[in-house]
Design a protein around this motif. Structure first.
Motif, PDB file in Angstrom:
ATOM      1  N   ILE A 136     -22.410  -5.433 -77.268  1.00 17.94           N
ATOM      2  CA  ILE A 136     -23.832  -5.173 -77.004  1.00 17.94           C
ATOM      3  C   ILE A 136     -24.163  -3.721 -77.319  1.00 17.94           C
ATOM      4  CG2 ILE A 136     -25.605  -4.998 -75.188  1.00 17.94           C
ATOM      5  CD1 ILE A 136     -24.188  -7.386 -73.772  1.00 17.94           C
ATOM      6  N   VAL A 137     -23.291  -2.817 -76.854  1.00 22.34           N
ATOM      7  CA  VAL A 137     -23.548  -1.384 -77.067  1.00 22.34           C
ATOM      8  C   VAL A 137     -23.418  -1.031 -78.551  1.00 22.34           C
ATOM      9  CG1 VAL A 137     -22.856   0.975 -76.467  1.00 22.34           C
ATOM     10  CG2 VAL A 137     -22.852  -0.819 -74.705  1.00 22.34           C
ATOM     11  N   ALA A 138     -22.419  -1.591 -79.216  1.00 26.78           N
ATOM     12  CA  ALA A 138     -22.244  -1.297 -80.653  1.00 26.78           C
ATOM     13  C   ALA A 138     -23.449  -1.793 -81.455  1.00 26.78           C
ATOM     14  CB  ALA A 138     -20.953  -1.921 -81.166  1.00 26.78           C
ATOM     15  N   LEU A 139     -23.905  -3.006 -81.157  1.00 26.61           N
ATOM     16  CA  LEU A 139     -25.068  -3.548 -81.883  1.00 26.61           C
ATOM     17  C   LEU A 139     -26.313  -2.691 -81.674  1.00 26.61           C
ATOM     18  CD1 LEU A 139     -24.827  -7.414 -81.275  1.00 26.61           C
ATOM     19  CD2 LEU A 139     -24.811  -6.261 -83.505  1.00 26.61           C
ATOM     20  N   ILE A 157     -28.695 -12.561 -72.396  1.00 29.69           N
ATOM     21  CA  ILE A 157     -29.146 -12.905 -73.751  1.00 29.69           C
ATOM     22  C   ILE A 157     -27.996 -12.786 -74.765  1.00 29.69           C
ATOM     23  CG2 ILE A 157     -30.581 -12.051 -75.671  1.00 29.69           C
ATOM     24  CD1 ILE A 157     -32.379 -13.545 -73.841  1.00 29.69           C
ATOM     25  N   PHE A 158     -27.292 -11.645 -74.720  1.00 26.20           N
ATOM     26  CA  PHE A 158     -26.208 -11.445 -75.689  1.00 26.20           C
ATOM     27  C   PHE A 158     -24.978 -12.271 -75.325  1.00 26.20           C
ATOM     28  CE2 PHE A 158     -28.874  -7.857 -76.841  1.00 26.20           C
ATOM     29  CZ  PHE A 158     -28.720  -7.779 -78.213  1.00 26.20           C
ATOM     30  N   GLY A 159     -24.798 -12.568 -74.042  1.00 29.92           N
ATOM     31  CA  GLY A 159     -23.720 -13.466 -73.633  1.00 29.92           C
ATOM     32  C   GLY A 159     -23.952 -14.858 -74.217  1.00 29.92           C
ATOM     33  N   ARG A 160     -25.189 -15.289 -74.245  1.00 33.03           N
ATOM     34  CA  ARG A 160     -25.526 -16.593 -74.828  1.00 33.03           C
ATOM     35  C   ARG A 160     -25.157 -16.656 -76.308  1.00 33.03           C
ATOM     36  NH1 ARG A 160     -30.730 -16.364 -76.214  1.00 33.03           N
ATOM     37  NH2 ARG A 160     -29.779 -16.154 -78.259  1.00 33.03           N
ATOM     38  N   MET A 161     -25.237 -15.505 -77.003  1.00 34.62           N
ATOM     39  CA  MET A 161     -24.828 -15.464 -78.421  1.00 34.62           C
ATOM     40  C   MET A 161     -23.302 -15.358 -78.543  1.00 34.62           C
ATOM     41  SD  MET A 161     -27.500 -12.584 -79.873  1.00 34.62           S
ATOM     42  CE  MET A 161     -29.032 -12.351 -78.964  1.00 34.62           C
ATOM     43  N   GLY A 162     -22.631 -14.961 -77.445  1.00 33.21           N
ATOM     44  CA  GLY A 162     -21.165 -14.820 -77.477  1.00 33.21           C
ATOM     45  C   GLY A 162     -20.674 -13.385 -77.555  1.00 33.21           C
ATOM     46  N   TYR A 210     -28.960 -17.538 -81.824  1.00 32.73           N
ATOM     47  CA  TYR A 210     -27.818 -18.430 -81.651  1.00 32.73           C
ATOM     48  C   TYR A 210     -27.486 -18.677 -80.180  1.00 32.73           C
ATOM     49  CZ  TYR A 210     -23.309 -20.623 -82.403  1.00 32.73           C
ATOM     50  OH  TYR A 210     -22.267 -21.513 -82.402  1.00 32.73           O
ATOM     51  N   ASP A 211     -27.103 -19.898 -79.901  1.00 31.33           N
ATOM     52  CA  ASP A 211     -26.661 -20.297 -78.563  1.00 31.33           C
ATOM     53  C   ASP A 211     -25.270 -20.931 -78.693  1.00 31.33           C
ATOM     54  OD1 ASP A 211     -26.132 -21.514 -76.139  1.00 31.33           O
ATOM     55  OD2 ASP A 211     -28.040 -22.561 -75.998  1.00 31.33           O
ATOM     56  N   VAL A 212     -24.249 -20.258 -78.120  1.00 37.80           N
ATOM     57  CA  VAL A 212     -22.872 -20.766 -78.251  1.00 37.80           C
ATOM     58  C   VAL A 212     -22.673 -22.146 -77.642  1.00 37.80           C
ATOM     59  CG1 VAL A 212     -21.402 -18.728 -78.553  1.00 37.80           C
ATOM     60  CG2 VAL A 212     -22.237 -19.256 -76.297  1.00 37.80           C
ATOM     61  N   GLU A 213     -23.426 -22.451 -76.573  1.00 36.55           N
ATOM     62  CA  GLU A 213     -23.229 -23.735 -75.876  1.00 36.55           C
ATOM     63  C   GLU A 213     -23.694 -24.905 -76.732  1.00 36.55           C
ATOM     64  OE1 GLU A 213     -23.203 -24.223 -71.768  1.00 36.55           O
ATOM     65  OE2 GLU A 213     -21.564 -22.871 -72.420  1.00 36.55           O
ATOM     66  N   THR A 214     -24.937 -24.812 -77.210  1.00 38.96           N
ATOM     67  CA  THR A 214     -25.527 -25.926 -77.958  1.00 38.96           C
ATOM     68  C   THR A 214     -25.298 -25.778 -79.456  1.00 38.96           C
ATOM     69  OG1 THR A 214     -27.638 -24.755 -78.120  1.00 38.96           O
ATOM     70  CG2 THR A 214     -27.339 -26.225 -76.223  1.00 38.96           C
ATOM     71  N   LYS A 215     -24.748 -24.623 -79.857  1.00 36.44           N
ATOM     72  CA  LYS A 215     -24.529 -24.322 -81.284  1.00 36.44           C
ATOM     73  C   LYS A 215     -25.813 -24.465 -82.098  1.00 36.44           C
ATOM     74  CE  LYS A 215     -19.580 -25.062 -81.344  1.00 36.44           C
ATOM     75  NZ  LYS A 215     -19.457 -24.980 -79.887  1.00 36.44           N
ATOM     76  N   LEU A 260     -34.583 -14.143 -77.996  1.00 34.40           N
ATOM     77  CA  LEU A 260     -34.306 -12.754 -78.376  1.00 34.40           C
ATOM     78  C   LEU A 260     -34.583 -11.854 -77.182  1.00 34.40           C
ATOM     79  CD1 LEU A 260     -35.839 -13.126 -81.922  1.00 34.40           C
ATOM     80  CD2 LEU A 260     -33.443 -12.562 -81.420  1.00 34.40           C
ATOM     81  N   PRO A 261     -33.956 -10.662 -77.153  1.00 37.76           N
ATOM     82  CA  PRO A 261     -34.099  -9.816 -75.959  1.00 37.76           C
ATOM     83  C   PRO A 261     -35.519  -9.280 -75.748  1.00 37.76           C
ATOM     84  CG  PRO A 261     -32.841  -8.688 -77.679  1.00 37.76           C
ATOM     85  CD  PRO A 261     -33.019 -10.092 -78.132  1.00 37.76           C
ATOM     86  N   ASP A 262     -35.827  -9.078 -74.473  1.00 43.58           N
ATOM     87  CA  ASP A 262     -37.127  -8.557 -74.046  1.00 43.58           C
ATOM     88  C   ASP A 262     -36.912  -7.101 -73.636  1.00 43.58           C
ATOM     89  OD1 ASP A 262     -39.280  -7.727 -72.511  1.00 43.58           O
ATOM     90  OD2 ASP A 262     -39.473  -9.621 -71.408  1.00 43.58           O
ATOM     91  N   ALA A 263     -37.572  -6.190 -74.362  1.00 44.96           N
ATOM     92  CA  ALA A 263     -37.329  -4.752 -74.209  1.00 44.96           C
ATOM     93  C   ALA A 263     -37.755  -4.193 -72.859  1.00 44.96           C
ATOM     94  CB  ALA A 263     -38.042  -3.995 -75.324  1.00 44.96           C
TER      95      ALA A 263
END
Ligand code: ZEM
Length: 287
Positions: A167-170, A156-161, A56-61, A143-146
């Motif tokens: 981030i830590v909980a997920l 990456i997670f900011g882009r999802m919102g 998901y991308d919050v900007e472009t939905k 998706l995140p790169d390990a």
């Protein structure tokens, strides 16, 4: 819908009970197919639901779990999605038995079911995702790169919102499952109980001594016993002071982790979905 006789056919409107039947079917299959990996398809189902949602991308939905576009190439072939065919194939007989559910709702419901059946918190669910065609596939790289660290995680997670706490909980989901050399290239589980959701991931991050694994594979950490692993992105959660605050909290308090994990997973699984229904349903754990 018009029947052959020209009489309008009654539209099938599934209820909570109908979705509960699917939840129960997935739970039954989790027990039935206990030869897979560490004894459960649960972790790979969680990963499927996360990778469906995490585009998901919050900007472009764009992206998110509405669409189940990972059914199509190129999204199914994105490096991050390697191995998730096992999860999609596991669910195919369920889709055949209950063809009225969308793949998008099915994948998320399977993530909910897997988390609850593996001892996790209640994850409320609501339906409303519909399958979209290949044109809705997201570009690679969402998706995140390990191999990366804190800046990448926030981007990456900011882009999802999501914020630092989320981030830590997920990331506590890494109590579950393992890395596979033929999928991501990394190797091993994060915890000693990879089919039970606990806050062990945070405890191990803080309490074990982690060092670089000496091998030909991608750079990863190992503990003293060499049985467990951490990715560079996992270690970023204790190297970064803001992230570490939350690691400390969740390591001390499993209830706080479960509460925040449930909230953030519900948010993740609902990103970009145009729900008509407000109410979320809770499905009973199958004993
Ligand atoms: Zn994961 N994850 N993940 N993750 N993940 C793997 C496995 C699993 C990252 C990542 O690169 C990897 C979240 C966040 C992040 C699960 C759930 C969630 C693997 C191993 C990698 C490399 C894949 C393999 O080889 O099979 C990175 C960089 C993340 C950024 C923080 C979030 C968020 C998750 C859910 C909420 C799960 C359950 C697995 C185990 C899959 C399995 O097959 O056992």
């Amino acid at each position: 819908l018009i029947s052959a006789a020209g009489i309008p056919a009654k539209e099938f409107v599934p209820t909570q009970e109908d979705y509960a039947k699917i939840y129960n079917e997935i739970a039954k299959r989790l027990v039935e197919f206990d030869e897979y990996d560490d004894g459960s398809y649960g972790p790979v189902l969680v990963r499927l639901a996360w990778h469906a949602s995490g585009t998901y991308d919050v900007e472009t939905k764009t992206g998110g779990s509405n669409g189940a576009t990972m059914r199509f190439q190129p999204e199914s072939d994105h490096g991050a999605n390697a191995g998730l065919k096992a999860a999609r194939d596991f669910l195919e007989p369920v889709k055949e038995k209950f063809p009225w559910i969308s793949y998008s709702d099915l994948w998320i419901l399977s993530g909910v079911c897997a988390l609850q059946q593996m001892g996790g918190p209640v994850i409320p669910f609501r339906p409303g995702r519909s399958d979209r065609d290949i044109s809705a596939c997201t570009p690679d790289g969402r998706l995140p790169d390990a191999t990366k660290e804190h800046k990448h995680l926030r981007a990456i997670f900011g882009r999802m919102g999501f914020n630092d706490q989320e981030i830590v909980a997920l990331s506590g989901a890494h109590a579950l499952g393992r890395c596979h050399t033929d999928r991501s290239g990394f190797d091993g589980p994060w915890t000693f109980s990879p089919t039970m959701l606990t806050n062990d991931y945070y405890k191990l991050l803080l309490n074990e001594k982690w060092s670089w694994k000496k091998w030909n594979g991608p750079a990863q950490y190992e503990d003293k016993t060499k049985a467990l692993m951490m990715l560079p992105t996992d270690m970023a959660l204790v190297k970064d002071r803001e992230f570490k605050k939350w690691v400390d909290k969740y390591a001390k308090d499993q209830d706080a982790f479960f509460k925040d994990f449930s909230d953030v997973v519900v948010k993740l699984f609902e990103l970009g979905v145009p729900f008509k229904q407000e109410e979320r349903w809770v499905f009973k754990v199958v004993e």
